[in-house]
Every structure is written in C-alpha cells, then in structure tokens.
Design an enzyme around this catalytic site. Structure first.
Site, PDB file in Angstrom:
ATOM      1  N   SER A 195       8.154   9.827   7.504  1.00 54.36           N
ATOM      2  CA  SER A 195       8.768   8.516   7.708  1.00 54.36           C
ATOM      3  C   SER A 195       9.952   8.647   8.661  1.00 54.36           C
ATOM      4  CB  SER A 195       9.173   7.916   6.348  1.00 54.36           C
ATOM      5  OG  SER A 195       9.500   6.556   6.487  1.00 54.36           O
ATOM      6  N   ASP A 411      -0.963   2.605   5.483  1.00 58.75           N
ATOM      7  CA  ASP A 411       0.491   2.713   5.362  1.00 58.75           C
ATOM      8  C   ASP A 411       1.135   1.352   5.613  1.00 58.75           C
ATOM      9  OD1 ASP A 411       3.211   3.146   5.772  1.00 58.75           O
ATOM     10  OD2 ASP A 411       2.916   5.068   6.787  1.00 58.75           O
ATOM     11  N   HIS A 451       2.083   5.178   2.478  1.00 61.23           N
ATOM     12  CA  HIS A 451       3.224   5.668   3.238  1.00 61.23           C
ATOM     13  C   HIS A 451       3.652   7.042   2.728  1.00 61.23           C
ATOM     14  CE1 HIS A 451       6.523   5.520   5.961  1.00 61.23           C
ATOM     15  NE2 HIS A 451       7.429   5.562   5.007  1.00 61.23           N
TER      16      HIS A 451
END
Ligand SMILES: *[C@@H]1O[C@H](CO)[C@@H](O)[C@H](O)[C@H]1NC(C)=O
Ligand SMILES: *[C@@H]1O[C@H](CO)[C@@H](O)[C@H](O)[C@H]1NC(C)=O
Ligand SMILES: *[C@@H]1O[C@H](CO)[C@@H](O)[C@H](O)[C@H]1NC(C)=O
Ligand SMILES: *[C@@H]1O[C@H](CO)[C@@H](O)[C@H](O)[C@H]1NC(C)=O
Ligand SMILES: *[C@@H]1O[C@H](CO)[C@@H](O)[C@H](O)[C@H]1NC(C)=O
Ligand SMILES: *[C@@H]1O[C@H](CO)[C@@H](O)[C@H](O)[C@H]1NC(C)=O
Ligand SMILES: *[C@@H]1O[C@H](CO)[C@@H](O)[C@H](O)[C@H]1NC(C)=O
Ligand SMILES: *[C@@H]1O[C@H](CO)[C@@H](O)[C@H](O)[C@H]1NC(C)=O
Ligand SMILES: *[C@@H]1O[C@H](CO)[C@@H](O)[C@H](O)[C@H]1NC(C)=O
Ligand SMILES: *[C@@H]1O[C@H](CO)[C@@H](O)[C@H](O)[C@H]1NC(C)=O
Length: 543
Positions: A195, A411, A451
C-alpha cells in the site's frame, strides 16, 4: 565492542530452505550484554537513542506510548532479538521515531519495513515477521504519529519524511546500527511493504537505488496525488446519487452474480474468481428491472439510475482538458460492498487529510467538493515528492537491484488497474519489452485478493506473517526475492494458498500459481476438470 553472534545463512536449494549456521566464538553469552550496552555506545548523527533491550523469543511486547490510532498496542516476538528505539532528526523541525530489531539468529541480511495509508505507525507485525526470519529489521513512524495527517500542516519537512525521507533515513541509520551491533557488514539489503509501503518501495527504486538490493512492494499507492484525487471521487458520487440512486444492499448479491455471469468464464473456470479483471467489460444495464417489476421490491434488479451509478464507479477518471487522472476501480464480485463501506460515510479520510493538511495547508478546505483544478494543483505541487511515477528505473537496474511487485485483483483501496499501467509506463520509458524487464522487475497479479491480503482467492503469499503459508520461495514473495538476489533464480510464478475459512489449521482449500504480467492465468483442465488443482492452470502470454 566484542560482538560475535551466531550468524546464519539461509540458502534455497531445490525450493527447500536449508539453514547453514556459522558459530562465531563467544556467541550467545554476550548477546544480551552487547545489546544492553548498545544504547550507550551507538553514535549516530542527529539521533537520540532511547534504549536498547534484549527481548526473548515469545515475549509479548507492549507499546504504551504508541498512538492509539495505530491499533498496535502489543506484538509477540518470535525470536530472540535486541530491540533498539531511537529518534532521528531529519530537519530542524521534523524527525522519525524508529526501531531496529536485531535477531540473535542473524542471517547477515538487512531489511526495512514500510507503512500504510497516511500513517504514522511502525508496523510491528512486519518487524516481528522478518526479524523472526533472521533479517536485521528496521521500522519507522514515517515522520509522525497516528493515522491522521494533522502533522503535515504548515510543515513540508514532515511531508517530506512521509514522501521519502523516513524510509531512506531509517535504512541508512539501520545499516549503521546493524554494523555496530554485529561488528559485521550486512550481506544484502531488502525492503518489504504494501500500500503506502508499496509506494515507498517504488520510491526507493526510483530515487534511492542504492538503499536496497531487493524490493518487495505490494498494492502500491503510486501516482499518489492522483490516487487521492480518484479516492475522493467516490464519496460525492455516492452522496449525489442519493439513497435511490445507489443500488440497495439487498441487490448486491445480484450485482455480484451478474458480474460473474458476464466475466467469470473468461479465464475458463467458473470458480467465482476473475483472474484478469482487465478483460471484464461489465454491463450493469443487464440488471435493469423489466417493466412490471417494481425495483423497490426486488433484490434481483436495479433502476437505470442505479445502473448509471454503478457504471460511474467503474470508470476511469479524467480531469480538466481531458487529463488522465487515474484508471478505474477493477471490476469483480464482492467489490460493491467494500466500495460502499469505505467511501459512503464521508470523504475518504486519506483524501481529506492529504488535501487539507499537505496540499492546501487549510484545515477548513472543503474536500467533499474537490475539483479537477484541485487535482491538477496537487499533482503539479507534488508535496513531499509523493507522486512516485518516475518511469526510468535504470539506476536501480544497473546496480543489480530487483523488484517484485504484486497486486490483489480485488483491491477496493488501490485499484489493481494502476499496476499494469505503471509497468507499461516503465516499459516505454526504458524502451524495454517484458522479456527484458523480467531481468529486474516482475509483477504478479494475485487473483481474488483484496487490499494487501485476504479475499476469496489463493491469497497467502508470505507478504505478511498473517499470510504465511510456506517459506518455499515458489510460495513466498519475500523468500522468492532472497533467492533471486542471492542465487539468481527469478520467480516464474508465485503460488498462493487458500486455506479453509482462511484458517491454516483447517487445511488447504486450494493453491494457485499466480502469473507475472503480462502473462495471464487460464484454466486448462477441461470440462469436468478441477479448478482447485493448481496444475490445471497455465500462464498464457497475452497476444
Ligand atoms: C570486529 O571485527 C573485526 C574483524 O572483522 C575484528 O578485528 C575486531 O576485533 C572486531 N571488533 C570487536 C569490537 O569485536
Ligand atoms: C499481549 O498482551 C496484551 C495485554 O498487554 C494482551 O491483550 C494480548 O492478548 C497479548 N497477546 C498475546 C498473543 O498473548
Ligand atoms: C511519537 O511518539 C513517540 C512515542 O511513541 C514519541 O517519542 C515521539 O516524540 C512522537 N513523535 C512525534 C513527532 O510526535
Ligand atoms: C535459531 O535458529 C535455530 C536453527 O534454525 C533454531 O533451532 C533456534 O530455535 C533459533 N533460536 C532463536 C532464539 O530464534
Ligand atoms: C543531520 O541534520 C542536519 C540538519 O537537519 C542535516 O543537514 C544533516 O544532513 C543530517 N545528517 C544526516 C546524516 O542525516
Ligand atoms: C494520535 O494520532 C491521531 C490521529 O493522527 C492524532 O489526532 C493525535 O493527535 C495523536 N496523538 C498524539 C498524542 O500524538
Ligand atoms: C442494509 O442497509 C440497511 C440500512 O439501509 C441496514 O439496516 C441493513 O443492516 C443492511 N443490510 C446488510 C446485509 O448490510
Ligand atoms: C413485494 O413482493 C412480494 C412477493 O413477491 C409481495 O408479496 C408484496 O406484496 C410486494 N410488495 C410491494 C410493495 O410491491
Ligand atoms: C485547461 O486548459 C485551459 C485553457 O488552455 C487552461 O487555462 C487551464 O489551466 C487548463 N486546466 C488544467 C487543470 O490544466
Ligand atoms: C500454456 O501457455 C504457454 C505459453 O503461452 C503455451 O505455450 C502452452 O501451449 C500453454 N499450455 C496449455 C496446456 O495450454
């Protein structure tokens, strides 16, 4: 300082982890003493060392001073290690809080962990994972504490820490601490993050090519200012649609079914997982209620207005004068719900805080109504050099660096559509086809992964301790990187595992070898074959 710890070297032979230990004289007895002394003997520019303490394997560390929003009040440590905590000033008005975890069973390797969102939080679980694997590990707070962005206000130096300086500084300092403690230079240097941590990994490859030999960067928040712009489009879209204009939650299963009806078989298997969402051209109009059916009383169809909203959710975003901002949210089953949960309550917090505190230095700025001019301003301003969109990775390539990136294909926070876009950007910028990029940059598309983890797919790929199925390099992005750097064996695929109820103790549900871009995964098991059998899948070159 008389440090002579036991040093281990893990090598990977035939996919099996083999541990070769080299025991230096006087090893274990002095480890605790050397650790206790370290805080007094370390001399690092701009640093204040708070403490160094021995931590025995199995200890449940608590962090009473850690900001509560980090949601990390404690962490169990799986290996004997020396824990060092310090503050490093990065400018007269900013600095990082960082820790180094130096395992007794050191492999000679160094590793930096990354952060998430716009935090502000040392990811202790990642430090425990990699220190437990024998890496001398560092983690930092990214220049501020907590998950919010208030610290950016009127302080571009805190923004710079966030953009690049925290990781770079903790890496430079962490290598010094490693050298001082073990009295030995590290062998290879690694990075692991997802991320924002993924963006930090790409930033290192782009701007600090000497920091790491191997970078594992997942679901990267690259093209950052436009990512925040894109994230900021969902709230006004859902708000303006109103309760009548957004499909009610009773229809979400029907929407998921329609997506699967239209796209699940593109990869050849009706398994509820879409291998390549880029190939799915979803028509929400297929769900429009026919005449005679009252939409308000049906969970199986939607209004045309709701279909228009769904179409907008999955559209590319363009700014003023047709400027391309960010690619669409990838399509797939199970995505409507997290979109609604994440973006409907109010402006997405990362977008709101970034634009208020870092971009405009104005806490009262109305971020619910960001305009294309605001997006362009943020991108051009590039606060903290956060855009992270440089396509030329030749400095990293030339020094022998390797990059593994992965992106879950379901995601809801950082759409997986960004990763092939960047890959192709690098391909053009460096004038290299994928066969040449394969020498230093490999991108794996992890189907059915949300994610940075979880989801209906085979998502356990060893990117975190929570997603560890195996240390075998064919099934673990981190050990795959170690093998690539240290043995020259590059990963062809990364095999992920799906456990029954995502619980390893309940056994393996299925495994699947995830392909590297631009290959895509195709079921070749034939009618009546078993899609759970990994051998029934093949990485096929896109023609
Ligand atoms: C550090 O290692 C070197 C050899 O690499 C050795 O000569 C020296 O004595 C060591 N220093 C300490 C303090 O152990
Ligand atoms: C660690 O300690 C905290 C309390 O300090 C406790 O809540 C937590 O459950 C403990 N974790 C483990 C795995 O024992
Ligand atoms: C962050 O919190 C740590 C304590 O965990 C503290 O030492 C440090 O000063 C704080 N940093 C900032 C920038 O507030
Ligand atoms: C160190 O590594 C050895 C060999 O893998 C293992 O048996 C031992 O438990 C490890 N010790 C610690 C404290 O992690
Ligand atoms: C120490 O801080 C000063 C002042 O902020 C800075 O100029 C210098 O580069 C820093 N040194 C290191 C090694 O980061
Ligand atoms: C903790 O983090 C939150 C969110 O970023 C922030 O509002 C708060 O001021 C922080 N608390 C401390 C003591 O730094
Ligand atoms: C659907 O939304 C309503 C409110 O609009 C809520 O009461 C209900 O719990 C939701 N159902 C599900 C399954 O989320
Ligand atoms: C909704 O549908 C159910 C069953 O199809 C029916 O019994 C009911 O009367 C309908 N309600 C409305 C408001 O149309
Ligand atoms: C769009 O084009 C107009 C006219 O060329 C220009 O004035 C304006 O700045 C552009 N807007 C953006 C956001 O680039
Ligand atoms: C698997 O893909 C490769 C590369 O595209 C192709 O040459 C091969 O024929 C495929 N195998 C099967 C069984 O489809």
């Amino acid at each position: 300082m008389p440090v002579s710890p036991m040093v281990q070297f893990r090598t990977f032979v035939g996919g099996v982890v083999v541990i070769v230990s080299t025991l230096f004289p006087g090893a274990d007895a002095s480890f605790e003493q050397n650790c206790a002394q370290l805080s007094r003997t370390l001399s690092i520019e701009n640093a204040t060392v708070w403490f160094s303490e021995f931590v025995a394997a199995g200890t449940n560390l608590t962090f009473p001073d850690n900001n509560a929003t980090c949601l990390r009040p404690n962490q169990v440590v799986s290996a004997d290690l020396c824990r060092v905590a310090l503050y490093v000033a990065t400018s007269p008005r900013s600095g990082i809080s960082m820790e180094a975890w130096l395992p007794r069973n050191w492999t000679g390797r160094f590793l930096s962990t990354g952060n998430g969102g716009i935090s502000g939080c040392i990811q202790y679980e990642d430090m425990a994972y990699t220190a437990g694997l024998g890496f001398s590990t560092v983690g930092a707070n990214n220049g501020h504490n907590g998950t919010g962005g208030h610290a950016f206000l009127y302080n571009p130096d805190v923004v710079a820490d966030y953009g690049w300086r925290s990781i770079h500084t903790n890496t430079v300092v962490g290598k010094q601490i490693t050298q001082a403690f073990y009295n030995q230079t590290y062998t290879k240097s690694y990075y692991l993050g997802c991320s924002t941590g993924g963006r930090q990994g790409f930033k290192s490859a782009q701007a600090f090519p000497d920091d790491f030999d191997g970078i594992v960067a997942g679901s990267p928040a690259i093209r950052f200012n436009y990512l925040d712009a894109w994230s900021g489009t969902f709230y006004p879209l859902i708000r303006d649609a109103g309760p009548a204009g957004f499909p009610p939650n009773t229809t979400w299963p029907a929407i998921d079914n329609s997506i699967l009806n239209q796209c699940d078989m593109i990869d050849g298997a009706g398994d509820g997982i879409i291998e390549d969402p880029d190939l799915c051209i979803f028509r929400p109009e297929a769900l429009i209620c026919g005449s005679g059916v009252s939409p308000s009383n049906s969970s199986s169809c939607i209004t045309s207005q709701q279909a228009a909203t769904v179409r907008k959710l999955f559209s590319d975003v363009y700014g003023a004068n047709g400027t391309f901002i960010y690619p669409h949210m990838q399509i797939g089953p199970g995505i409507i719900e997290p979109i609604y949960e994440a973006y409907s309550p109010g402006q997405f917090p990362y977008t709101a805080d970034w634009f208020k505190y870092a971009v405009f230095n104005d806490p009262s700025y109305d971020t619910d109504a960001l305009t294309p001019q605001d997006w362009a301003y943020a991108w051009d301003q590039n606060a903290g050099d956060t855009n992270t969109w440089q396509g030329d990775l030749s400095a990293f390539q030339n020094k022998g660096g390797k990059l593994i990136t992965y992106h879950g294909q379901a995601d809801p926070e950082v759409s997986s559509t960004i990763s092939p876009l960047y890959y192709d950007h690098v391909s053009r910028a460096m004038n290299l086809p994928s066969t040449a990029l394969d020498n230093f940059y490999r991108f794996f598309r992890i189907s059915g992964m949300g994610h940075c983890g979880t989801g209906p797919g085979a998502t356990f790929i060893g990117n975190t301790a929570a997603a560890l199925a195996s240390l075998d390099p064919s099934e673990n992005v981190l050990t795959a990187m170690v093998r690539w750097i240290e043995e020259g064996v590059a990963p062809e695929t990364i095999t992920g595992t799906k456990f029954v109820n995502d619980t390893p103790a309940l056994g393996v549900a299925f495994k699947r070898a995830h392909c590297r871009y631009p290959f895509r995964n195709v079921y070749v098991g034939g009618v009546g074959g078993d899609w759970k059998n990994a051998r029934n899948w093949n990485c096929t070159q896109v023609v």
